[in-house]
Motif scaffolding. Structure first.
Motif, PDB file in Angstrom:
ATOM      1  N   ARG A  58       1.002  -0.809  -0.219  1.00 47.12           N
ATOM      2  CA  ARG A  58       0.031   0.007   0.131  1.00 47.12           C
ATOM      3  C   ARG A  58       0.970   1.122  -0.014  1.00 47.12           C
ATOM      4  O   ARG A  58       0.509   2.295  -0.322  1.00 47.12           O
ATOM      5  N   GLY A  59       2.285   1.282   0.087  1.00 48.05           N
ATOM      6  CA  GLY A  59       2.589   2.160   0.340  1.00 48.05           C
ATOM      7  C   GLY A  59       3.263   3.090  -0.537  1.00 48.05           C
ATOM      8  O   GLY A  59       2.798   4.265  -0.874  1.00 48.05           O
ATOM      9  N   PRO A  60       4.228   2.414  -1.076  1.00 43.82           N
ATOM     10  CA  PRO A  60       4.865   1.030  -0.791  1.00 43.82           C
ATOM     11  C   PRO A  60       5.884   1.320   0.400  1.00 43.82           C
ATOM     12  O   PRO A  60       6.265   2.194   0.591  1.00 43.82           O
ATOM     13  N   ASN A  61       6.045   0.261   0.613  1.00 41.91           N
ATOM     14  CA  ASN A  61       7.206   0.112   1.849  1.00 41.91           C
ATOM     15  C   ASN A  61       7.997  -0.694   2.046  1.00 41.91           C
ATOM     16  O   ASN A  61       7.307  -1.827   1.962  1.00 41.91           O
ATOM     17  N   ARG A  62       9.438  -0.552   2.776  1.00 51.52           N
ATOM     18  CA  ARG A  62      10.218  -1.805   3.127  1.00 51.52           C
ATOM     19  C   ARG A  62      10.430  -1.483   4.254  1.00 51.52           C
ATOM     20  O   ARG A  62      10.571  -0.616   5.395  1.00 51.52           O
ATOM     21  N   ILE A  63       9.856  -2.782   5.013  1.00 47.92           N
ATOM     22  CA  ILE A  63       9.261  -3.344   6.779  1.00 47.92           C
ATOM     23  C   ILE A  63      10.912  -3.872   6.871  1.00 47.92           C
ATOM     24  O   ILE A  63      10.822  -5.333   7.196  1.00 47.92           O
ATOM     25  N   LEU A  64      11.475  -3.575   8.557  1.00 46.20           N
ATOM     26  CA  LEU A  64      12.554  -4.436   8.781  1.00 46.20           C
ATOM     27  C   LEU A  64      11.853  -4.758  10.386  1.00 46.20           C
ATOM     28  O   LEU A  64      11.626  -3.987  11.239  1.00 46.20           O
ATOM     29  N   VAL A  65      11.952  -6.887  10.135  1.00 48.08           N
ATOM     30  CA  VAL A  65      11.381  -6.452  11.999  1.00 48.08           C
ATOM     31  C   VAL A  65      12.039  -7.574  12.574  1.00 48.08           C
ATOM     32  O   VAL A  65      12.290  -8.937  12.212  1.00 48.08           O
ATOM     33  N   LEU A  66      12.653  -7.630  13.755  1.00 45.38           N
ATOM     34  CA  LEU A  66      13.324  -8.363  14.323  1.00 45.38           C
ATOM     35  C   LEU A  66      11.997  -8.439  15.552  1.00 45.38           C
ATOM     36  O   LEU A  66      11.834  -7.882  16.595  1.00 45.38           O
ATOM     37  N   TYR A 326      10.123   2.607  -3.249  1.00 50.53           N
ATOM     38  CA  TYR A 326      10.719   1.981  -2.574  1.00 50.53           C
ATOM     39  C   TYR A 326      10.488   2.004  -0.709  1.00 50.53           C
ATOM     40  O   TYR A 326       9.919   1.145  -0.744  1.00 50.53           O
ATOM     41  N   SER A 327      10.608   2.827  -0.558  1.00 51.41           N
ATOM     42  CA  SER A 327       9.531   3.141   0.818  1.00 51.41           C
ATOM     43  C   SER A 327       9.670   4.472   0.875  1.00 51.41           C
ATOM     44  O   SER A 327      10.017   5.665   1.269  1.00 51.41           O
ATOM     45  N   VAL A 328       7.602   5.122   1.597  1.00 53.10           N
ATOM     46  CA  VAL A 328       7.752   6.539   1.738  1.00 53.10           C
ATOM     47  C   VAL A 328       7.603   6.519   3.087  1.00 53.10           C
ATOM     48  O   VAL A 328       7.121   7.241   2.844  1.00 53.10           O
ATOM     49  N   GLY A 329       7.361   5.876   3.591  1.00 49.42           N
ATOM     50  CA  GLY A 329       7.557   5.773   5.717  1.00 49.42           C
ATOM     51  C   GLY A 329       5.882   6.094   5.432  1.00 49.42           C
ATOM     52  O   GLY A 329       5.056   5.289   5.018  1.00 49.42           O
ATOM     53  N   MET A 330       5.592   5.914   6.972  1.00 47.97           N
ATOM     54  CA  MET A 330       4.328   5.779   7.490  1.00 47.97           C
ATOM     55  C   MET A 330       4.020   7.167   8.454  1.00 47.97           C
ATOM     56  O   MET A 330       5.244   7.374   8.926  1.00 47.97           O
TER      57      MET A 330
END
Length: 459
Positions: A58-66, A326-330
């Protein structure tokens, strides 16, 4: 149910619609994410530590999760840039210095490079909060995770009288009339005791837990006290200061060399030795705690945050931003909803924008924006260590006798013990010129002060 006992079709239809609505509400985060989020990378970094990269269409967004399971041999730790206030350091550098498996950037930094909110490291209070905010902490035994607004307290208690007084600021360069401020070497050149103040230098002794392990207590001994033009150096201890003319200044000024004090700090949580701050709170008890707003912080940006799931696992999340296509943020609201979709019940927003950084095994995994040099330097960081924190010492149990703080009434004033040794070295009585460490130099000062006060002493 027997066929003859079935409800009328209209009633059954109405019940079905109610059940479907309830089920849809219960599954809304997961169902909404099914079409929106797609996992690109999923791998185990270490036992109990899992890393994912998720694409948000939807963003688009690139999310990194630990995802961090603290029941595994892992420790959540904090790091301070350069190990003192007033400095900045890259998250990757702090992770490398501490041997961390993974790390994300931490608190917002003030213009003077000080964490915006309360910060403690390895059982040492580093700085008090500059504004109302929130903190995240994990108990030293990794059993409890805390995330919310702390009930912070900071006090000094005189051993002889039992009188207790509050300390308003800790390693804060600003000290106002009617306040007591505390200063340690962690303040660096940023936060030093003020000139033209009434100050007392305290030498540290035993460190123990407060009752119920809800705070850390340090027993200290007054090494020097008075009102002077020049700032009083901490010299490895701590300094309490107040501005002249205030009742607080008279309290500090009345302290005598050898007096014993107990300085206690607490964030209101059990077993806490490391604390790091942020704002705003994104989720509280599974409900969104933020609303849309027009302030810049609420708009779409790169984000870093920390959350805790119902099963106690931690989530460290970074969202890249300001990179169209690539990634627009939230926005903060979107970030809160992301945490809820990830299963968090509580979540906190940390420093974002160009500061947002995630490091895994030494590599920066996201694409920090905005700074021409790439990764931005920040004031502190959250770390995941591959075992116990080697720099952390667990305080003694509450009520432990503070024998290490009693030296001025014993060894340091004893002519046949430390006091006599220091006095002899300073006088050159043992032959030659001897250079003494500050600790022995202070013992010589205490011994001389006692001898001047009572000429017949010198046990």
């Amino acid at each position: 149910m027997p066929r003859s006992a079935r409800l009328p079709r209209s009633v059954r239809l109405a019940l079905a619609l109610v059940l479907l609505a309830a089920l849809g509400a219960a599954l809304a985060p997961a169902a909404g994410g099914a079409g929106r989020y797609r996992t690109l990378v999923s791998r185990r970094v270490a036992p109990g530590l899992h890393y994912r990269v998720i694409k948000d269409a939807r963003g688009p967004n690139r999310i990194l999760v630990l995802t961090v399971d603290l029941s595994a041999p892992l420790t959540l730790d904090v790091a301070l840039a350069g190990d003192r206030l007033g400095l900045r350091e890259r998250t990757s550098s702090m992770a490398r210095r501490h041997g961390a498996l993974a790390a994300v950037n931490g608190d917002f930094g003030s213009l003077s490079n000080r964490p915006a909110f309360g910060f403690a490291m390895d059982g040492e209070l580093v700085s008090s909060s500059l504004a109302f905010g929130y903190d995240v902490a994990v108990s030293y035994d990794e059993a409890d995770v805390y995330l919310g607004h702390p009930r912070f307290s900071l006090t000094a208690t005189e051993a002889s009288s039992g009188e207790r007084w509050g300390i308003r600021r800790w390693n804060d360069p600003v000290l106002s009339f009617g306040e007591v401020g505390g200063y340690t070497s962690r303040g660096g050149s940023l936060a030093t005791p003020p000139p033209y103040a009434c100050s007392a230098r305290l030498l540290p002794g035993l460190v123990s837990w407060a009752d119920g392990e809800r705070g850390v207590v340090t027993d200290l001994t007054v090494d020097r006290a008075g009102c002077e033009e020049a700032p009083l150096a901490a010299n490895g201890g701590m300094v309490l200061s107040a501005l002249p003319g205030s009742p607080e200044a008279e309290t500090v000024r009345a302290l005598q060399v050898g007096d014993r004090l107990r300085v206690a700090w607490s964030f209101g949580w059990r077993g806490v030795l490391d604390v790091l701050g942020g704002t705003p709170l994104l989720l509280r008890d599974g409900r969104r705690a933020v609303e849309p707003c027009s302030a810049s912080l609420c708009r779409r940006h790169p984000r870093t945050g920390v959350g805790v799931r119902a099963d106690g696992r931690l989530l460290l999340v970074v969202v890249d931003g300001r990179r169209p296509g690539y990634s627009v943020g939230m926005t903060l609201v979107e970030f809160a909803e992301l945490f809820r979709w990830l299963g968090a019940v509580d979540a906190l927003n940390l420093d974002g924008g160009g500061s947002s950084t995630m490091v895994v095994r030494g590599d920066v995994k996201n694409r920090p924006c905005c700074d021409g040099s790439g990764e931005r330097r920040v004031v502190n960081a959250l770390l995941v260590l591959p075992g116990p924190d080697p720099e952390e010492t667990v305080p003694a149990p509450a009520g432990t006798e503070a024998t290490t703080a009693a030296a001025p009434a014993g060894a340091a004033l004893d002519g046949g013990s430390t006091g006599g040794l220091a006095d002899a070295l300073e006088a050159g009585a043992l032959g030659g010129t001897v250079s003494m460490a500050p600790d022995l130099g202070r013992a010589a000062e205490l011994f001389e002060a006692q001898r001047t006060a009572t000429p017949s002493s010198g046990r």
